[in-house]
Design a protein around this motif. Sequence first.
Motif, PDB file in Angstrom:
ATOM      1  N   ALA A  48     -52.195 -22.181  -8.497  1.00  0.00           N
ATOM      2  CA  ALA A  48     -51.799 -21.009  -7.716  1.00  0.00           C
ATOM      3  C   ALA A  48     -52.270 -21.136  -6.276  1.00  0.00           C
ATOM      4  O   ALA A  48     -51.520 -20.851  -5.332  1.00  0.00           O
ATOM      5  N   ALA A  49     -53.519 -21.565  -6.090  1.00  0.00           N
ATOM      6  CA  ALA A  49     -54.058 -21.718  -4.738  1.00  0.00           C
ATOM      7  C   ALA A  49     -53.310 -22.807  -3.983  1.00  0.00           C
ATOM      8  O   ALA A  49     -52.980 -22.648  -2.795  1.00  0.00           O
ATOM      9  N   CYS A  50     -53.035 -23.925  -4.638  1.00  0.00           N
ATOM     10  CA  CYS A  50     -52.320 -25.028  -3.974  1.00  0.00           C
ATOM     11  C   CYS A  50     -50.919 -24.592  -3.561  1.00  0.00           C
ATOM     12  O   CYS A  50     -50.453 -24.892  -2.459  1.00  0.00           O
ATOM     13  N   ARG A  51     -50.241 -23.886  -4.442  1.00  0.00           N
ATOM     14  CA  ARG A  51     -48.880 -23.428  -4.165  1.00  0.00           C
ATOM     15  C   ARG A  51     -48.872 -22.474  -2.980  1.00  0.00           C
ATOM     16  O   ARG A  51     -48.029 -22.583  -2.068  1.00  0.00           O
ATOM     17  N   ALA A  52     -49.827 -21.539  -2.970  1.00  0.00           N
ATOM     18  CA  ALA A  52     -49.882 -20.557  -1.887  1.00  0.00           C
ATOM     19  C   ALA A  52     -50.241 -21.214  -0.561  1.00  0.00           C
ATOM     20  O   ALA A  52     -49.653 -20.895   0.486  1.00  0.00           O
ATOM     21  N   VAL A  53     -51.208 -22.122  -0.573  1.00  0.00           N
ATOM     22  CA  VAL A  53     -51.629 -22.785   0.662  1.00  0.00           C
ATOM     23  C   VAL A  53     -50.489 -23.615   1.240  1.00  0.00           C
ATOM     24  O   VAL A  53     -50.213 -23.569   2.446  1.00  0.00           O
ATOM     25  N   LEU A  54     -49.801 -24.373   0.405  1.00  0.00           N
ATOM     26  CA  LEU A  54     -48.687 -25.193   0.896  1.00  0.00           C
ATOM     27  C   LEU A  54     -47.583 -24.315   1.481  1.00  0.00           C
ATOM     28  O   LEU A  54     -47.029 -24.618   2.555  1.00  0.00           O
ATOM     29  N   PHE A  55     -47.242 -23.237   0.813  1.00  0.00           N
ATOM     30  CA  PHE A  55     -46.208 -22.335   1.316  1.00  0.00           C
ATOM     31  C   PHE A  55     -46.610 -21.786   2.677  1.00  0.00           C
ATOM     32  O   PHE A  55     -45.832 -21.837   3.643  1.00  0.00           O
ATOM     33  N   ALA A  56     -47.830 -21.257   2.782  1.00  0.00           N
ATOM     34  CA  ALA A  56     -48.280 -20.655   4.032  1.00  0.00           C
ATOM     35  C   ALA A  56     -48.489 -21.688   5.130  1.00  0.00           C
ATOM     36  O   ALA A  56     -48.426 -21.361   6.323  1.00  0.00           O
ATOM     37  N   GLN A  57     -48.744 -22.928   4.752  1.00  0.00           N
ATOM     38  CA  GLN A  57     -48.926 -24.013   5.718  1.00  0.00           C
ATOM     39  C   GLN A  57     -47.602 -24.407   6.371  1.00  0.00           C
ATOM     40  O   GLN A  57     -47.573 -24.889   7.503  1.00  0.00           O
ATOM     41  N   LEU A  58     -46.500 -24.168   5.683  1.00  0.00           N
ATOM     42  CA  LEU A  58     -45.187 -24.613   6.156  1.00  0.00           C
ATOM     43  C   LEU A  58     -44.336 -23.497   6.745  1.00  0.00           C
ATOM     44  O   LEU A  58     -43.453 -23.743   7.564  1.00  0.00           O
ATOM     45  N   VAL A  59     -44.578 -22.268   6.329  1.00  0.00           N
ATOM     46  CA  VAL A  59     -43.734 -21.145   6.750  1.00  0.00           C
ATOM     47  C   VAL A  59     -44.261 -20.542   8.048  1.00  0.00           C
ATOM     48  O   VAL A  59     -45.469 -20.341   8.217  1.00  0.00           O
ATOM     49  N   ASP A  60     -43.341 -20.225   8.952  1.00  0.00           N
ATOM     50  CA  ASP A  60     -43.717 -19.676  10.256  1.00  0.00           C
ATOM     51  C   ASP A  60     -44.331 -18.290  10.116  1.00  0.00           C
ATOM     52  O   ASP A  60     -43.879 -17.464   9.309  1.00  0.00           O
ATOM     53  N   ASP A  61     -45.353 -18.024  10.930  1.00  0.00           N
ATOM     54  CA  ASP A  61     -45.839 -16.656  11.063  1.00  0.00           C
ATOM     55  C   ASP A  61     -44.881 -15.899  11.983  1.00  0.00           C
ATOM     56  O   ASP A  61     -44.377 -16.470  12.972  1.00  0.00           O
TER      57      ASP A  61
ATOM     58  N   GLY B 150     -56.630 -35.097  -9.832  1.00  0.00           N
ATOM     59  CA  GLY B 150     -55.838 -34.579 -10.944  1.00  0.00           C
ATOM     60  C   GLY B 150     -54.440 -34.153 -10.578  1.00  0.00           C
ATOM     61  O   GLY B 150     -53.658 -33.788 -11.456  1.00  0.00           O
ATOM     62  N   GLY B 151     -54.107 -34.157  -9.288  1.00  0.00           N
ATOM     63  CA  GLY B 151     -52.720 -33.999  -8.868  1.00  0.00           C
ATOM     64  C   GLY B 151     -52.209 -32.590  -8.687  1.00  0.00           C
ATOM     65  O   GLY B 151     -50.996 -32.374  -8.636  1.00  0.00           O
ATOM     66  N   SER B 152     -53.088 -31.597  -8.540  1.00  0.00           N
ATOM     67  CA  SER B 152     -52.610 -30.220  -8.378  1.00  0.00           C
ATOM     68  C   SER B 152     -51.773 -30.059  -7.114  1.00  0.00           C
ATOM     69  O   SER B 152     -50.713 -29.420  -7.134  1.00  0.00           O
ATOM     70  N   ILE B 153     -52.229 -30.635  -6.010  1.00  0.00           N
ATOM     71  CA  ILE B 153     -51.519 -30.466  -4.737  1.00  0.00           C
ATOM     72  C   ILE B 153     -50.160 -31.164  -4.757  1.00  0.00           C
ATOM     73  O   ILE B 153     -49.133 -30.546  -4.432  1.00  0.00           O
ATOM     74  N   PRO B 154     -50.070 -32.461  -5.131  1.00  0.00           N
ATOM     75  CA  PRO B 154     -48.745 -33.102  -5.177  1.00  0.00           C
ATOM     76  C   PRO B 154     -47.783 -32.413  -6.140  1.00  0.00           C
ATOM     77  O   PRO B 154     -46.597 -32.274  -5.840  1.00  0.00           O
ATOM     78  N   LEU B 155     -48.276 -31.981  -7.282  1.00  0.00           N
ATOM     79  CA  LEU B 155     -47.410 -31.327  -8.252  1.00  0.00           C
ATOM     80  C   LEU B 155     -46.824 -30.047  -7.684  1.00  0.00           C
ATOM     81  O   LEU B 155     -45.621 -29.779  -7.831  1.00  0.00           O
ATOM     82  N   GLU B 156     -47.651 -29.244  -7.016  1.00  0.00           N
ATOM     83  CA  GLU B 156     -47.146 -27.985  -6.466  1.00  0.00           C
ATOM     84  C   GLU B 156     -46.257 -28.218  -5.254  1.00  0.00           C
ATOM     85  O   GLU B 156     -45.353 -27.419  -4.983  1.00  0.00           O
ATOM     86  N   ALA B 157     -46.483 -29.297  -4.510  1.00  0.00           N
ATOM     87  CA  ALA B 157     -45.562 -29.652  -3.429  1.00  0.00           C
ATOM     88  C   ALA B 157     -44.181 -29.944  -4.005  1.00  0.00           C
ATOM     89  O   ALA B 157     -43.149 -29.476  -3.490  1.00  0.00           O
ATOM     90  N   GLN B 158     -44.147 -30.715  -5.075  1.00  0.00           N
ATOM     91  CA  GLN B 158     -42.872 -31.039  -5.720  1.00  0.00           C
ATOM     92  C   GLN B 158     -42.205 -29.783  -6.264  1.00  0.00           C
ATOM     93  O   GLN B 158     -40.985 -29.627  -6.159  1.00  0.00           O
ATOM     94  N   ARG B 159     -43.001 -28.883  -6.823  1.00  0.00           N
ATOM     95  CA  ARG B 159     -42.430 -27.639  -7.355  1.00  0.00           C
ATOM     96  C   ARG B 159     -41.785 -26.806  -6.241  1.00  0.00           C
ATOM     97  O   ARG B 159     -40.834 -26.065  -6.479  1.00  0.00           O
ATOM     98  N   LEU B 160     -42.301 -26.932  -5.023  1.00  0.00           N
ATOM     99  CA  LEU B 160     -41.740 -26.195  -3.885  1.00  0.00           C
ATOM    100  C   LEU B 160     -40.583 -26.940  -3.224  1.00  0.00           C
ATOM    101  O   LEU B 160     -40.121 -26.535  -2.160  1.00  0.00           O
ATOM    102  N   GLY B 161     -40.127 -28.035  -3.853  1.00  0.00           N
ATOM    103  CA  GLY B 161     -38.968 -28.759  -3.338  1.00  0.00           C
ATOM    104  C   GLY B 161     -39.284 -29.814  -2.315  1.00  0.00           C
ATOM    105  O   GLY B 161     -38.383 -30.253  -1.579  1.00  0.00           O
ATOM    106  N   LEU B 162     -40.533 -30.254  -2.247  1.00  0.00           N
ATOM    107  CA  LEU B 162     -40.954 -31.233  -1.244  1.00  0.00           C
ATOM    108  C   LEU B 162     -41.281 -32.572  -1.904  1.00  0.00           C
ATOM    109  O   LEU B 162     -41.785 -32.610  -3.033  1.00  0.00           O
ATOM    110  N   GLU B 163     -41.015 -33.640  -1.197  1.00  0.00           N
ATOM    111  CA  GLU B 163     -41.416 -34.950  -1.688  1.00  0.00           C
ATOM    112  C   GLU B 163     -42.938 -35.013  -1.744  1.00  0.00           C
ATOM    113  O   GLU B 163     -43.624 -34.611  -0.803  1.00  0.00           O
ATOM    114  N   ALA B 164     -43.458 -35.495  -2.862  1.00  0.00           N
ATOM    115  CA  ALA B 164     -44.911 -35.556  -3.056  1.00  0.00           C
ATOM    116  C   ALA B 164     -45.388 -36.995  -2.983  1.00  0.00           C
ATOM    117  O   ALA B 164     -44.889 -37.856  -3.717  1.00  0.00           O
ATOM    118  N   ARG B 165     -46.343 -37.242  -2.107  1.00  0.00           N
ATOM    119  CA  ARG B 165     -46.937 -38.576  -1.982  1.00  0.00           C
ATOM    120  C   ARG B 165     -48.411 -38.479  -2.357  1.00  0.00           C
ATOM    121  O   ARG B 165     -49.246 -38.053  -1.554  1.00  0.00           O
TER     122      ARG B 165
END
Length: 944
Positions: A43-56, A121-136
């Motif tokens: 949940a934290a990874c998903r929220a951080v990635l979303f807020a990191q990419l979306v404009d304020d 353990g891959g939480s960040i790459p997995l949630e990036a992929q779930r948000l439609g982003l290529e995960a490296r």
Amino acid sequence: MTKKLIEVALPLDDINAASAREKSIRHGHPSTLHLWWARRPLAACRAVLFAQLVDDPSAHPDRYPTEEAQDERRRALFKIIEDLVQWKNTNDETVLNQARAEIAASCGGALPAVMDPFAGGGSIPLEAQRLGLEARASDLNPVAVLINKAQVEIPPTFAGRAPVSECELGMSLAHDWPGATGLAADVRHYGEVLRDIAHERVGGLYPTVSIPGDQQATVIAWLWARTVPCPNPACGATMPLLNSFALSRRRNREAWLSPQADAATGNVRFAVRHGDGCPSQGTVTRRSATCLVCDTTVPLSQVRAQAQAGGLGSQLICVVAEGERGRAYVEATDAQVEASQVPVPEDAPLGSLPAKALGFRVQQYGLTEWADLFTARQLTTLCAFTEALPEVREQVEREAAAAGFDEDPRRLHEGGTGAVAYADAITHYLALAIGRLANRTSSQCFWNPGRDTIEQVFARPALPMIWVYAEGNPFSTSSGNFMGQLDYLVEVMRRLPAAPDGSGNQRDARDPDPATLRAASARRSADEPEPGTGESEPSVGATVPGTSGVVVCTDPPYYDNIPYADLSDFFYIWLRRCLADVWPEMFGTLKVPKAPELIAEPARHDGWDAAAAFFESGLRDAFGSMADAHDDRFPWTIFYAFKQSETDASGTASTGWETMLEGLLESGAMIVRTWPIRTEQPGGLREVGRAALASSIILVCRRRPADAPVVSRRDFLMALRQELPDALRGLQQENIAPVDLAQSSIGPGMAVFSRYSRVVEPDGSSMTVRDALAEINRALDAVLEEHEGDLDTDTRWALAWYAQYRHGVGPAGEADTLCKAKNTSIGGLVEAGILWQQGNECRLLEADELDERWHPTTDKRRTVWETTLHLRRALMSDGTQAAAALLQAAGASDDAPRDLAYRLFHICERTGTQSEALAYNALVTAWPDLARQAQSSEGTLALQ
């Protein structure tokens, strides 16, 4: 540079609640794919990635010209995050598509890839992929790489395919198999095939047992106690070493062992008893062991010496079976012992444990090889599974070809997508299932009498000595069996996004992907105009073509917290047997690479100083590589959670934070915002006794401008004193746990420090990060102390006295002097019920010494001090309802006790009063719930 949402605001309450709740979820959670240590919440990874990419919205004054319009737009984005972080919405395409659309709109049609060079353990790459982003995803540790390949790389390769096993069985394939569901079905099917082959070969090693009623029952576990010879010359018996006699603590099902010692033979057998009567402790403690035959007490140092000399043995003490009405506990028999006595396999995995490693204790007892952590029967069984795996792989390849897979001869590691590669993929997941089995099939597993289950080896990231171990039955249908372990893994696979593409690579974080560097260099040299200057309305679920740049989001190692490489050898020795042909480049070494691992491990270097220097320089290089690859359209984010402090003449600072921040700032980054994300269940009695951090700190970074100013120490301190207090008050208002407050304050303090290219000391030298951290801690002290002026005089006296004496005895003369300074008196303090005084001695009363009949409405000399201690006692002894009733009577809107608890925790932590510190931490973390109950309009709470 477009400002992103994470640089301005986040709905912390929603993120924290979802992240904490996630800790209790097992079914389908990626943490159950295979064990890895210190995973961040999805949940934290998903929220951080979303807020990191979306404009304020403040980045678009043309669209949102007023603060009201911006706030309204933020509330809309917050609603998306609120839905996004819920576990039930993990795979809700409506919710995910809404988030993906916002990301696409803010990226101007050029989606970045997300790079995590410490993927673990891959939480960040997995949630990036779930948000439609290529995960490296990349990591130096091959076990971590295998986990990431299983989550983000392999599923997209075979997404949407029907399972081979259903084709083979002639079943209908009319329905769809979205994502990795077809792949998961095949892993389940061929895992059962693997289990059947292994059972045919070694199932006879796991006999049934007779239970009352002349029935034969399947064994769940054999419980064994470690033993050493009694050193008493007049005895010489074998000493069973049990930390507890309990078998089950379940209500109305209590069971325990009753030792029956025979002085004539020197033997001890154990009878099973039910109901009450279990002894309070076993035969071994942290300091000594006791012989059950002669009652001799043996120092633990002598037990270690005997074990190292080869005297460590084991004795079967009980058998746990599958009864008709739950667990059946059966006394040990010779037949059950004989069934376990098999030779150690000649091809058992080789490899020595490290001579020294963080958290390792078993070597002190003569367990020096990895094979020593398994019984002979366990080694035989695990070898049977690994030896059967190639046969299963051949069957998969043959049946996949028959089911219509491409005749592509390439292996999976070569980029193949045909039957050969598919067989490799199934083998990959089955190997992870064998890794899961090893974690429940070791003499490091133990029986949990509270749950009646076999607990895994790594209940925590360490290898302590296990005195009573549970040898499970992998062919049962109960705790620790193979199919149960496989089903955990399969359920995770069914929920994987399996799109877009992802990669899991073995790479040192200091050596970035050359392709990523080339792309970043080309992008910067082209001086591309910044996209995302306006907002469009993309269709829901639209796929935005093209990927531009890399966004860094990572969770680096924490100084000396976890020895990942040393621990993961436990799995590597089995995974290498299974996957050396599937991933040949990853298994070129007999054990996991150690030397380049970025942790501060003194055993690998010349002491602590050299280890810290290695960690700092390595992180600096890693952060430098990340900065070179990162797309400057976006901030980059770092999860960090480290709790360690040292105090010297310059003040108090955290070594782990110091070394991490040194590397980060030297890479050219500056911290623009920090957020505390709560990652543990909050408050209440379950937190008592736990000293671990409850929050991770999210550092939001940008590249420091080339023209960043140089300032004097005086100017830096002035800015710090102007900005830090408001930030710290904000953290307290968010009710961050006291155990996390000092670490959370580092963020806003370093945000001030890192905006300057240099802070100059009076002697012309540059201020160090350590000195800056010490100044941040002083500012924290000042903020915590600022409320003292609002306290009653008795509480101010008690606080000052407590800081020096705690609850110890002190001279009454000194107490009287302090009373004059605080405008109170010893007699008044005694009358208030908080001080004991006799002659020239006095001391503060402890919480459990206060008058139990005390009531806030009848106390004629009520103090915040007394109220706080009574609240603490009520919470610890009687729970939240009793504490809430007390708070209601004292005044539900009064936060003074909470503020005092913050201050008291800070004093306790500095003075090493751990138990009291944890109690005050629990009071603060439970405060929102207490206040909510106390302010409830449902009626008055009953005060006991």
